[in-house]
Design a protein around this motif. Structure first.
Motif, PDB file in Angstrom:
ATOM      1  N   MET A   1       0.848  -1.131  -0.097  1.00 13.29           N
ATOM      2  CA  MET A   1      -0.076   0.011  -0.008  1.00 13.29           C
ATOM      3  C   MET A   1       0.839   1.335  -0.090  1.00 13.29           C
ATOM      4  SD  MET A   1      -2.015  -2.459   1.138  1.00 13.29           S
ATOM      5  CE  MET A   1      -1.510  -2.800   2.866  1.00 13.29           C
ATOM      6  N   ASN A   2       0.331   2.323  -0.560  1.00 14.36           N
ATOM      7  CA  ASN A   2       0.902   3.491  -0.242  1.00 14.36           C
ATOM      8  C   ASN A   2       0.634   3.876   1.311  1.00 14.36           C
ATOM      9  OD1 ASN A   2      -0.158   4.612  -3.473  1.00 14.36           O
ATOM     10  ND2 ASN A   2       2.039   4.347  -2.730  1.00 14.36           N
ATOM     11  N   LYS A   3       1.483   3.753   2.045  1.00 16.34           N
ATOM     12  CA  LYS A   3       1.355   3.756   3.370  1.00 16.34           C
ATOM     13  C   LYS A   3       0.715   4.691   4.111  1.00 16.34           C
ATOM     14  CE  LYS A   3       6.148   2.010   3.910  1.00 16.34           C
ATOM     15  NZ  LYS A   3       6.662   2.253   2.799  1.00 16.34           N
ATOM     16  N   PRO A   4      -0.190   4.464   4.848  1.00 14.63           N
ATOM     17  CA  PRO A   4      -1.068   5.536   5.583  1.00 14.63           C
ATOM     18  C   PRO A   4      -0.012   6.197   6.589  1.00 14.63           C
ATOM     19  CG  PRO A   4      -1.829   3.306   6.436  1.00 14.63           C
ATOM     20  CD  PRO A   4      -1.041   3.294   5.109  1.00 14.63           C
ATOM     21  N   LEU A   5       0.173   7.347   6.944  1.00 16.59           N
ATOM     22  CA  LEU A   5       1.041   8.023   7.823  1.00 16.59           C
ATOM     23  C   LEU A   5       0.466   8.516   8.735  1.00 16.59           C
ATOM     24  CD1 LEU A   5       3.181   9.827   4.789  1.00 16.59           C
ATOM     25  CD2 LEU A   5       3.507   7.480   5.951  1.00 16.59           C
ATOM     26  N   ALA A   6       1.091   8.319   9.916  1.00 15.53           N
ATOM     27  CA  ALA A   6       0.547   9.044  11.397  1.00 15.53           C
ATOM     28  C   ALA A   6       0.809  10.412  11.206  1.00 15.53           C
ATOM     29  CB  ALA A   6       1.206   8.242  12.551  1.00 15.53           C
ATOM     30  N   GLY A   7       2.183  10.858  10.561  1.00 15.49           N
ATOM     31  CA  GLY A   7       1.866  12.314  10.640  1.00 15.49           C
ATOM     32  C   GLY A   7       3.181  12.693   9.640  1.00 15.49           C
ATOM     33  N   ALA A   8       3.488  13.951   9.621  1.00 14.25           N
ATOM     34  CA  ALA A   8       4.673  14.311   8.551  1.00 14.25           C
ATOM     35  C   ALA A   8       6.072  13.820   9.163  1.00 14.25           C
ATOM     36  CB  ALA A   8       4.587  15.870   8.706  1.00 14.25           C
ATOM     37  N   LEU A   9       6.062  13.772  10.366  1.00 13.08           N
ATOM     38  CA  LEU A   9       7.681  13.286  10.805  1.00 13.08           C
ATOM     39  C   LEU A   9       7.822  11.761  10.211  1.00 13.08           C
ATOM     40  CD1 LEU A   9       7.947  14.942  14.379  1.00 13.08           C
ATOM     41  CD2 LEU A   9       9.035  15.456  12.054  1.00 13.08           C
ATOM     42  N   LEU A  10       6.529  10.919  10.698  1.00 10.01           N
ATOM     43  CA  LEU A  10       6.563   9.640  10.325  1.00 10.01           C
ATOM     44  C   LEU A  10       6.908   9.533   8.683  1.00 10.01           C
ATOM     45  CD1 LEU A  10       6.516   6.466  10.752  1.00 10.01           C
ATOM     46  CD2 LEU A  10       3.974   6.700  10.769  1.00 10.01           C
ATOM     47  N   ALA A  11       6.083  10.331   8.125  1.00 11.66           N
ATOM     48  CA  ALA A  11       6.355  10.274   6.503  1.00 11.66           C
ATOM     49  C   ALA A  11       7.685  10.442   6.029  1.00 11.66           C
ATOM     50  CB  ALA A  11       5.416  11.546   5.849  1.00 11.66           C
ATOM     51  N   LEU A  12       8.407  11.460   6.555  1.00 11.15           N
ATOM     52  CA  LEU A  12       9.575  11.753   6.301  1.00 11.15           C
ATOM     53  C   LEU A  12      10.547  10.643   6.680  1.00 11.15           C
ATOM     54  CD1 LEU A  12       9.829  15.664   7.060  1.00 11.15           C
ATOM     55  CD2 LEU A  12       9.371  14.384   4.801  1.00 11.15           C
ATOM     56  N   GLY A 196       1.168   8.381   2.121  1.00 16.48           N
ATOM     57  CA  GLY A 196       0.209   9.383   2.643  1.00 16.48           C
ATOM     58  C   GLY A 196      -0.536   9.966   1.287  1.00 16.48           C
ATOM     59  N   THR A 197      -0.414   9.256   0.120  1.00 13.92           N
ATOM     60  CA  THR A 197      -1.365   9.604  -1.015  1.00 13.92           C
ATOM     61  C   THR A 197      -2.517   8.739  -1.123  1.00 13.92           C
ATOM     62  OG1 THR A 197       0.032   8.351  -2.606  1.00 13.92           O
ATOM     63  CG2 THR A 197       0.778  10.630  -2.511  1.00 13.92           C
ATOM     64  N   SER A 198      -2.292   7.765  -0.307  1.00 13.78           N
ATOM     65  CA  SER A 198      -3.429   6.580  -0.066  1.00 13.78           C
ATOM     66  C   SER A 198      -4.815   7.222  -0.185  1.00 13.78           C
ATOM     67  CB  SER A 198      -3.238   5.847   1.026  1.00 13.78           C
ATOM     68  OG  SER A 198      -2.023   4.835   0.610  1.00 13.78           O
ATOM     69  N   GLY A 199      -5.846   6.907  -0.882  1.00 18.94           N
ATOM     70  CA  GLY A 199      -7.238   7.387  -0.620  1.00 18.94           C
ATOM     71  C   GLY A 199      -7.239   8.536  -1.634  1.00 18.94           C
ATOM     72  N   SER A 200      -6.243   9.060  -2.368  1.00 21.84           N
ATOM     73  CA  SER A 200      -6.566  10.225  -3.290  1.00 21.84           C
ATOM     74  C   SER A 200      -7.354   9.857  -4.557  1.00 21.84           C
ATOM     75  CB  SER A 200      -5.101  10.506  -3.926  1.00 21.84           C
ATOM     76  OG  SER A 200      -4.149  11.031  -2.890  1.00 21.84           O
ATOM     77  N   PRO A 201      -8.382  10.918  -4.838  1.00 27.26           N
ATOM     78  CA  PRO A 201      -9.235  10.829  -5.942  1.00 27.26           C
ATOM     79  C   PRO A 201      -8.278  10.657  -7.214  1.00 27.26           C
ATOM     80  CG  PRO A 201      -9.213  12.806  -5.375  1.00 27.26           C
ATOM     81  CD  PRO A 201      -8.371  12.208  -4.155  1.00 27.26           C
ATOM     82  N   VAL A 202      -8.712   9.833  -8.034  1.00 25.09           N
ATOM     83  CA  VAL A 202      -7.955   9.586  -9.607  1.00 25.09           C
ATOM     84  C   VAL A 202      -9.082  10.189 -10.578  1.00 25.09           C
ATOM     85  CG1 VAL A 202      -6.982   8.007 -11.118  1.00 25.09           C
ATOM     86  CG2 VAL A 202      -6.726   7.622  -8.759  1.00 25.09           C
ATOM     87  N   VAL A 203      -8.420  11.438 -10.994  1.00 30.28           N
ATOM     88  CA  VAL A 203      -9.631  12.154 -11.823  1.00 30.28           C
ATOM     89  C   VAL A 203      -9.151  12.108 -13.180  1.00 30.28           C
ATOM     90  CG1 VAL A 203     -10.279  14.392 -12.149  1.00 30.28           C
ATOM     91  CG2 VAL A 203      -9.765  13.749  -9.830  1.00 30.28           C
ATOM     92  N   ASP A 204     -10.260  11.731 -14.098  1.00 32.75           N
ATOM     93  CA  ASP A 204     -10.145  11.784 -15.568  1.00 32.75           C
ATOM     94  C   ASP A 204     -10.150  13.242 -15.875  1.00 32.75           C
ATOM     95  OD1 ASP A 204     -10.815  12.069 -18.250  1.00 32.75           O
ATOM     96  OD2 ASP A 204     -12.302  10.308 -18.171  1.00 32.75           O
ATOM     97  N   THR A 205      -8.995  13.909 -16.436  1.00 32.84           N
ATOM     98  CA  THR A 205      -9.037  15.069 -16.806  1.00 32.84           C
ATOM     99  C   THR A 205      -9.813  15.604 -17.949  1.00 32.84           C
ATOM    100  OG1 THR A 205      -7.050  14.867 -18.314  1.00 32.84           O
ATOM    101  CG2 THR A 205      -6.379  15.245 -16.273  1.00 32.84           C
ATOM    102  N   ALA A 206     -10.477  14.782 -18.909  1.00 33.24           N
ATOM    103  CA  ALA A 206     -11.352  15.280 -19.841  1.00 33.24           C
ATOM    104  C   ALA A 206     -12.723  15.269 -19.243  1.00 33.24           C
ATOM    105  CB  ALA A 206     -11.337  13.941 -20.875  1.00 33.24           C
ATOM    106  N   THR A 207     -13.163  14.606 -18.255  1.00 36.60           N
ATOM    107  CA  THR A 207     -14.452  14.706 -17.634  1.00 36.60           C
ATOM    108  C   THR A 207     -14.610  15.362 -16.314  1.00 36.60           C
ATOM    109  OG1 THR A 207     -14.385  12.751 -16.558  1.00 36.60           O
ATOM    110  CG2 THR A 207     -15.133  12.903 -18.784  1.00 36.60           C
TER     111      THR A 207
END
Length: 275
Positions: A1-12, A196-207
């Protein structure tokens, strides 16, 4: 998975010094006006306020993220969460990536990591309230399966960063550790998503519609292990694509959402797993 992050420090710590968050001014905003409006930042992941085409202003708003981003932890293989109370908070972003409000969940309407990797929260606010108070509309969920070659953007509310690429193809089965996902979207290399990008919407740029939810990538070339998903075709042939990332299609979930934002797993076209 694109790991869920507990916070910015953990992310880095997880991602290294080179993975510092991009500021909104550095984001890739296309001529199609795909921006941060309607995306949200969770405590450990990204997400978005989403609606179907038939949603009404007085309907409770919905936030979509990943199943592996649930505050209750990763659902086990075969586990489906429905109508579970939640008071989780979400930071609502405007078009430039500025946090303008905190939204609150009333419940987890749906969540699973079986066949797909998605969570859907019902909020205490309606779509109309969010639009009138903050001038932000929900992102619309596409009702149709996306096509290979579609130009997409992955919009991370956690990092305030937008990734641009195309749909390279689809994985018949995507296996990662204990979990298996069906008909997953494979990105071209431009969408080099991170923890941290986990859950981001994937958007079709045409629609401008949401066609998938970002969830994973093969980080180090491992074969079907945690953080190293592999593709398995109809004949059982395994393919490993190091550095390539994936999302899970959402048109099947859109079919499950009825009047009043109610998730009805018996609606026509609703093919996500049931409890």
């Amino acid at each position: 998975m694109n790991k869920p992050l507990a916070g910015a420090l953990l992310a880095l710590t997880l991602l290294g010094a080179g993975a510092a968050p991009a500021v909104a001014a550095e984001a890739d905003v296309s001529a199609k006006a795909v921006d941060f409006a309607g995306t949200v930042a969770l405590s450990n992941c990204s997400g978005s306020v989403v609606r179907t085409a038939a949603a009404q202003p007085n309907d409770p708003a919905l936030v979509m993220s990943n199943g592996h981003c649930l505050e209750t932890g990763f659902p086990a293989p075969g586990e489906v969460v429905v109508d579970r109370a939640s008071s989780r908070s979400f930071g609502l972003l405007n078009s430039s990536g500025t946090r303008v409000a905190t939204l609150r969940a009333a419940k987890i309407a749906y969540g699973t990591m079986t066949d797909t990797d998605v969570s859907l929260y019902q909020l205490t606010s309606t779509y109309g309230q969010i639009e009138s108070r903050y001038g932000i509309k929900a992102l619309e969920l596409s009702a149709v399966r996306p096509a290979q070659g579609t130009d997409i953007k992955v919009v991370s509310g956690y990092w305030k960063r937008i990734y641009s690429c195309d749909i390279d193809g689809f994985a018949y089965r995507l296996k990662e550790g204990s979990w298996t996902w069906k008909d997953s979207v494979r990105y071209t290399s431009g969408c080099d998503t991170i923890g941290g990008t986990s859950g981001s919407p994937v958007v079709d740029t045409a629609t401008g519609k949401v066609v998938a939810v970002n969830n994973t990538g093969n980080e180090s070339g491992g074969r079907c292990t945690d953080n190293n998903p592999c593709e398995v075709d109809e004949n059982g042939v395994v393919t490993v694509r190091e550095g390539i990332n994936y999302g899970q299609q959402t048109y099947t979930l859109a079919a499950c959402i009825g009047p009043g934002s109610r998730v009805d797993l018996n609606r026509p076209g609703c093919t996500v797993p049931k409890p």
